[in-house]
Design a protein around this motif. Structure first.
Motif, PDB file in Angstrom:
ATOM      1  N   CYS A 112       0.856  -1.183   0.000  1.00 13.41           N
ATOM      2  CA  CYS A 112       0.000   0.000   0.000  1.00 13.41           C
ATOM      3  C   CYS A 112       0.892   1.233   0.000  1.00 13.41           C
ATOM      4  CB  CYS A 112      -0.894   0.024   1.234  1.00 13.41           C
ATOM      5  SG  CYS A 112      -2.157  -1.247   1.199  1.00 13.41           S
ATOM      6  N   LYS A 113       0.675   2.081  -0.976  1.00 15.75           N
ATOM      7  CA  LYS A 113       1.508   3.275  -1.089  1.00 15.75           C
ATOM      8  C   LYS A 113       0.601   4.481  -0.990  1.00 15.75           C
ATOM      9  CE  LYS A 113       4.819   5.558  -4.025  1.00 15.75           C
ATOM     10  NZ  LYS A 113       5.562   5.549  -5.256  1.00 15.75           N
ATOM     11  N   SER A 114       0.958   5.404  -0.144  1.00 17.86           N
ATOM     12  CA  SER A 114       0.179   6.631  -0.094  1.00 17.86           C
ATOM     13  C   SER A 114       0.883   7.675  -0.944  1.00 17.86           C
ATOM     14  CB  SER A 114       0.036   7.103   1.351  1.00 17.86           C
ATOM     15  OG  SER A 114       1.294   7.437   1.878  1.00 17.86           O
ATOM     16  N   PHE A 115       0.092   8.525  -1.554  1.00 19.76           N
ATOM     17  CA  PHE A 115       0.629   9.544  -2.425  1.00 19.76           C
ATOM     18  C   PHE A 115       0.573  10.886  -1.708  1.00 19.76           C
ATOM     19  CE2 PHE A 115      -1.020   6.126  -5.061  1.00 19.76           C
ATOM     20  CZ  PHE A 115       0.116   5.817  -5.784  1.00 19.76           C
ATOM     21  N   PRO A 116       1.591  11.721  -1.902  1.00 17.55           N
ATOM     22  CA  PRO A 116       1.643  12.987  -1.180  1.00 17.55           C
ATOM     23  C   PRO A 116       0.584  13.979  -1.673  1.00 17.55           C
ATOM     24  CG  PRO A 116       3.406  12.880  -2.797  1.00 17.55           C
ATOM     25  CD  PRO A 116       2.729  11.531  -2.794  1.00 17.55           C
ATOM     26  N   THR A 117       0.257  14.922  -0.818  1.00 13.94           N
ATOM     27  CA  THR A 117      -0.626  16.022  -1.177  1.00 13.94           C
ATOM     28  C   THR A 117       0.166  17.306  -1.029  1.00 13.94           C
ATOM     29  OG1 THR A 117      -2.588  14.834  -0.416  1.00 13.94           O
ATOM     30  CG2 THR A 117      -2.775  17.228  -0.609  1.00 13.94           C
ATOM     31  N   VAL A 118       0.130  18.139  -2.072  1.00 14.74           N
ATOM     32  CA  VAL A 118       0.885  19.388  -2.082  1.00 14.74           C
ATOM     33  C   VAL A 118      -0.079  20.551  -1.862  1.00 14.74           C
ATOM     34  CG1 VAL A 118       2.332  20.909  -3.492  1.00 14.74           C
ATOM     35  CG2 VAL A 118       2.595  18.430  -3.652  1.00 14.74           C
ATOM     36  N   LYS A 119       0.204  21.376  -0.867  1.00 12.71           N
ATOM     37  CA  LYS A 119      -0.555  22.601  -0.617  1.00 12.71           C
ATOM     38  C   LYS A 119      -0.047  23.633  -1.613  1.00 12.71           C
ATOM     39  CE  LYS A 119       0.467  25.322   2.940  1.00 12.71           C
ATOM     40  NZ  LYS A 119       0.643  26.714   2.635  1.00 12.71           N
ATOM     41  N   THR A 120      -0.930  24.159  -2.457  1.00  8.98           N
ATOM     42  CA  THR A 120      -0.499  25.030  -3.557  1.00  8.98           C
ATOM     43  C   THR A 120      -0.806  26.506  -3.304  1.00  8.98           C
ATOM     44  OG1 THR A 120      -2.593  24.796  -4.736  1.00  8.98           O
ATOM     45  CG2 THR A 120      -0.858  23.172  -5.222  1.00  8.98           C
ATOM     46  N   TYR A 121      -1.127  26.856  -2.099  1.00  9.99           N
ATOM     47  CA  TYR A 121      -1.490  28.239  -1.781  1.00  9.99           C
ATOM     48  C   TYR A 121      -0.648  28.718  -0.603  1.00  9.99           C
ATOM     49  CZ  TYR A 121      -4.303  25.446   1.428  1.00  9.99           C
ATOM     50  OH  TYR A 121      -4.703  24.514   2.346  1.00  9.99           O
ATOM     51  N   GLU A 122      -0.595  30.019  -0.440  1.00 10.59           N
ATOM     52  CA  GLU A 122       0.195  30.613   0.646  1.00 10.59           C
ATOM     53  C   GLU A 122      -0.578  30.541   1.967  1.00 10.59           C
ATOM     54  OE1 GLU A 122       2.891  33.375   0.098  1.00 10.59           O
ATOM     55  OE2 GLU A 122       3.256  32.693  -1.948  1.00 10.59           O
ATOM     56  N   GLY A 123       0.144  30.673   3.062  1.00  6.28           N
ATOM     57  CA  GLY A 123      -0.489  30.735   4.377  1.00  6.28           C
ATOM     58  C   GLY A 123      -0.695  29.378   5.005  1.00  6.28           C
ATOM     59  N   GLU A 124      -1.484  29.386   6.059  1.00  7.94           N
ATOM     60  CA  GLU A 124      -1.777  28.166   6.818  1.00  7.94           C
ATOM     61  C   GLU A 124      -2.609  27.188   5.990  1.00  7.94           C
ATOM     62  OE1 GLU A 124      -0.808  27.442  10.097  1.00  7.94           O
ATOM     63  OE2 GLU A 124       0.490  29.170   9.761  1.00  7.94           O
ATOM     64  N   ARG A 125      -2.410  25.908   6.279  1.00 12.72           N
ATOM     65  CA  ARG A 125      -3.222  24.869   5.613  1.00 12.72           C
ATOM     66  C   ARG A 125      -4.681  25.066   6.029  1.00 12.72           C
ATOM     67  NH1 ARG A 125      -0.394  20.168   4.425  1.00 12.72           N
ATOM     68  NH2 ARG A 125      -1.136  20.118   2.297  1.00 12.72           N
ATOM     69  N   GLN A 126      -5.564  25.038   5.031  1.00 13.91           N
ATOM     70  CA  GLN A 126      -6.988  25.249   5.257  1.00 13.91           C
ATOM     71  C   GLN A 126      -7.695  23.911   5.505  1.00 13.91           C
ATOM     72  OE1 GLN A 126      -8.516  28.415   5.222  1.00 13.91           O
ATOM     73  NE2 GLN A 126      -6.346  28.986   5.298  1.00 13.91           N
TER      74      GLN A 126
END
Length: 158
Positions: free
Chosen positions: A26-40
């Motif tokens: 089982c492989k999990s794939f990364p998630t990239v935050k593409t916006y500035e500031g705190e994670r929403q």
């Protein structure tokens, strides 16, 4: 009784090995935050995912990759790892590519027309690809489409 216990012991050992294999595969794939500031929070962003290893219409493996978002290139690591993109709601342009099998070879097709879409907060989108016959014999065309979390096609055609 002893034979039964030995058989149960072997079955348990086999199940343990199989379970370890499943966990390792089982492989999990990364998630990239593409916006500035705190994670929403999830309900305030849209998640867009490629479909690594998706079984295509002919049973072929279809690997979709994201190359750019709004003209900004993703890192090689994010591309190679089939990263999903967390985007703020609104219109975004997504450049996609797919590695598909043509005449026994795996070929990379980049879509010359980025997917442009008004992404909605709280939704998850999946991008797919398939190979279709081209305008001349022996020529293949990669077609891309995107579905929302209900499975409805929102961009392109299947």
């Amino acid at each position: 009784m002893q034979k039964l216990l030995r058989a149960l012991g072997r079955a348990l050992a086999l199940c343990t090995v199989f379970a370890a294999f499943l966990v390792a595969s089982c492989k999990s794939f990364p998630t990239v935050k593409t916006y500035e500031g705190e994670r929403q929070p999830q309900q305030k962003v849209a998640l867009v995912s490629p479909t690594p290893g998706w079984e295509g219409l002919a049973g072929e493996r279809q690997d979709v990759y994201f190359l750019k978002l709004d003209g900004v290139a993703l890192t090689k690591s994010d591309i190679d790892n089939h990263a999903s993109l967390e985007v703020l709601p609104g219109v975004h342009r997504l450049t996609v590519a797919a590695r598909l099998r043509v005449a026994g070879e795996r070929v990379l097709f980049e879509d010359p027309n980025p997917i442009t879409y008004n992404f909605e907060a709280g939704k998850h989108y999946q991008v797919y690809a398939r190979l279709s016959p081209g305008p001349t014999p022996g020529q293949a065309v990669a077609r891309f489409w995107m579905e929302d979390d209900s499975g409805q096609v929102v961009v392109g055609t299947k």
